[in-house]
Design an enzyme around this catalytic site. Structure first.
Site, PDB file in Angstrom:
ATOM      1  N   THR A  60       0.837  -1.198   0.000  1.00  0.00           N
ATOM      2  CA  THR A  60       0.000   0.000   0.000  1.00  0.00           C
ATOM      3  C   THR A  60       0.870   1.246   0.000  1.00  0.00           C
ATOM      4  O   THR A  60       2.084   1.161   0.157  1.00  0.00           O
ATOM      5  CB  THR A  60      -0.947   0.019   1.218  1.00  0.00           C
ATOM      6  OG1 THR A  60      -2.003   0.923   0.951  1.00  0.00           O
ATOM      7  CG2 THR A  60      -0.247   0.401   2.495  1.00  0.00           C
TER       8      THR A  60
ATOM      9  N   THR B 144       0.828  -0.366  -5.594  1.00  0.00           N
ATOM     10  CA  THR B 144       0.082   0.873  -5.413  1.00  0.00           C
ATOM     11  C   THR B 144      -0.704   1.153  -6.680  1.00  0.00           C
ATOM     12  O   THR B 144      -0.142   1.154  -7.768  1.00  0.00           O
ATOM     13  CB  THR B 144       1.055   2.040  -5.132  1.00  0.00           C
ATOM     14  OG1 THR B 144       1.805   1.737  -3.946  1.00  0.00           O
ATOM     15  CG2 THR B 144       0.310   3.342  -4.933  1.00  0.00           C
TER      16      THR B 144
ATOM     17  N   GLY C  55      -4.554   7.017   8.620  1.00  0.00           N
ATOM     18  CA  GLY C  55      -4.410   6.072   7.525  1.00  0.00           C
ATOM     19  C   GLY C  55      -3.584   4.889   7.981  1.00  0.00           C
ATOM     20  O   GLY C  55      -2.818   4.997   8.934  1.00  0.00           O
TER      21      GLY C  55
ATOM     22  N   CYS D 118       5.665   1.855  -7.781  1.00  0.00           N
ATOM     23  CA  CYS D 118       5.401   0.722  -6.876  1.00  0.00           C
ATOM     24  C   CYS D 118       4.301  -0.167  -7.455  1.00  0.00           C
ATOM     25  O   CYS D 118       3.177   0.299  -7.658  1.00  0.00           O
ATOM     26  CB  CYS D 118       4.987   1.252  -5.499  1.00  0.00           C
ATOM     27  SG  CYS D 118       4.548  -0.059  -4.345  1.00  0.00           S
TER      28      CYS D 118
ATOM     29  N   LYS E  69      -8.416   3.300   2.966  1.00  0.00           N
ATOM     30  CA  LYS E  69      -7.383   3.113   3.986  1.00  0.00           C
ATOM     31  C   LYS E  69      -7.162   4.354   4.831  1.00  0.00           C
ATOM     32  O   LYS E  69      -6.233   4.416   5.621  1.00  0.00           O
ATOM     33  CB  LYS E  69      -6.068   2.702   3.313  1.00  0.00           C
ATOM     34  CG  LYS E  69      -6.198   1.410   2.518  1.00  0.00           C
ATOM     35  CD  LYS E  69      -4.957   1.119   1.733  1.00  0.00           C
ATOM     36  CE  LYS E  69      -5.182  -0.037   0.783  1.00  0.00           C
ATOM     37  NZ  LYS E  69      -4.028  -0.236  -0.088  1.00  0.00           N
TER      38      LYS E  69
ATOM     39  N   SER F   5       4.601   0.176   0.977  1.00  0.00           N
ATOM     40  CA  SER F   5       5.625  -0.115  -0.032  1.00  0.00           C
ATOM     41  C   SER F   5       5.914   1.073  -0.923  1.00  0.00           C
ATOM     42  O   SER F   5       7.050   1.296  -1.325  1.00  0.00           O
ATOM     43  CB  SER F   5       5.192  -1.300  -0.889  1.00  0.00           C
ATOM     44  OG  SER F   5       3.969  -1.006  -1.545  1.00  0.00           O
TER      45      SER F   5
END
Length: 178
Positions: A8, A169, A52, A166, A40, A131
């Site tokens: 995430t 993501t 978050g 990423c 989130k 991440s």
């Protein structure tokens, strides 16, 4: 815990009198995307606090609930609630097994909270976890220093940049602002 935290990106920025927190919406299990639009980020304590998470969703929800209880107990004092939750999280036999990290913020402060007892306040009012966190944080710091973007646009652009780097993501962001 490391495996859980890799999937995430959550970014929080304090800039030009605003606090903005944003996160991607991707939920993965091993090599599979299970959900694209997960939320989130949350508003807590009468919409005065933004939070978050990265990590296990059920663990994060438990932490949100406990953190909101600490905010109630300490009349919205974010710093005190953060410290007390982190102490409890580190020492409680059940809580210390939770695999998540939190970013919490209000108009005065922003912190990363972890199960190892960390309560981290940034030097430049930019925090990120997950991440894609390092990518989003680097982008946000550069944009904050060298652009005229407002806080929300800064978070949006930084998350967009992180999502192109990423693989965990996506571009389905949830963004909240104080």
């Amino acid at each position: 815990m490391d495996n859980q935290l890799k999937h995430t990106t959550v970014l929080c920025v304090k800039h030009k009198g605003k606090i903005v927190i944003g996160a991607d919406g991707q939920v993965t299990f091993q090599n599979t995307v299970l959900k694209h639009k997960a939320k989130k980020v949350r508003r807590l304590y009468n919409n005065e606090v933004l939070a978050g998470f990265a990590g296990s969703t059920s663990d994060a929800f438990s932490l949100f609930q406990r953190f909101e209880g600490k905010l109630e107990e300490y009349n919205g004092n974010l710093s005190r609630a953060a410290i007390e939750l982190s102490k409890e999280w580190r020492t409680d036999k059940i809580l210390r097994r939770l695999e998540a990290m939190l970013i919490v913020a209000n108009n005065d402060s922003l912190y990363i909270l972890s199960g190892s007892g960390d309560v981290i306040e940034p030097d430049e009012d930019v925090l990120a976890i997950g991440s894609g966190g390092p990518y989003a944080q680097a982008a946000a710091l550069a944009l904050k220093r060298f652009s005229n973007l407002g806080a929300r646009e800064l978070v949006e652009k930084s998350l967009e940049i992180a999502s192109t780097i990423c693989i965990h993501t996506n571009e389905k962001f949830t963004i909240e602002e104080l």
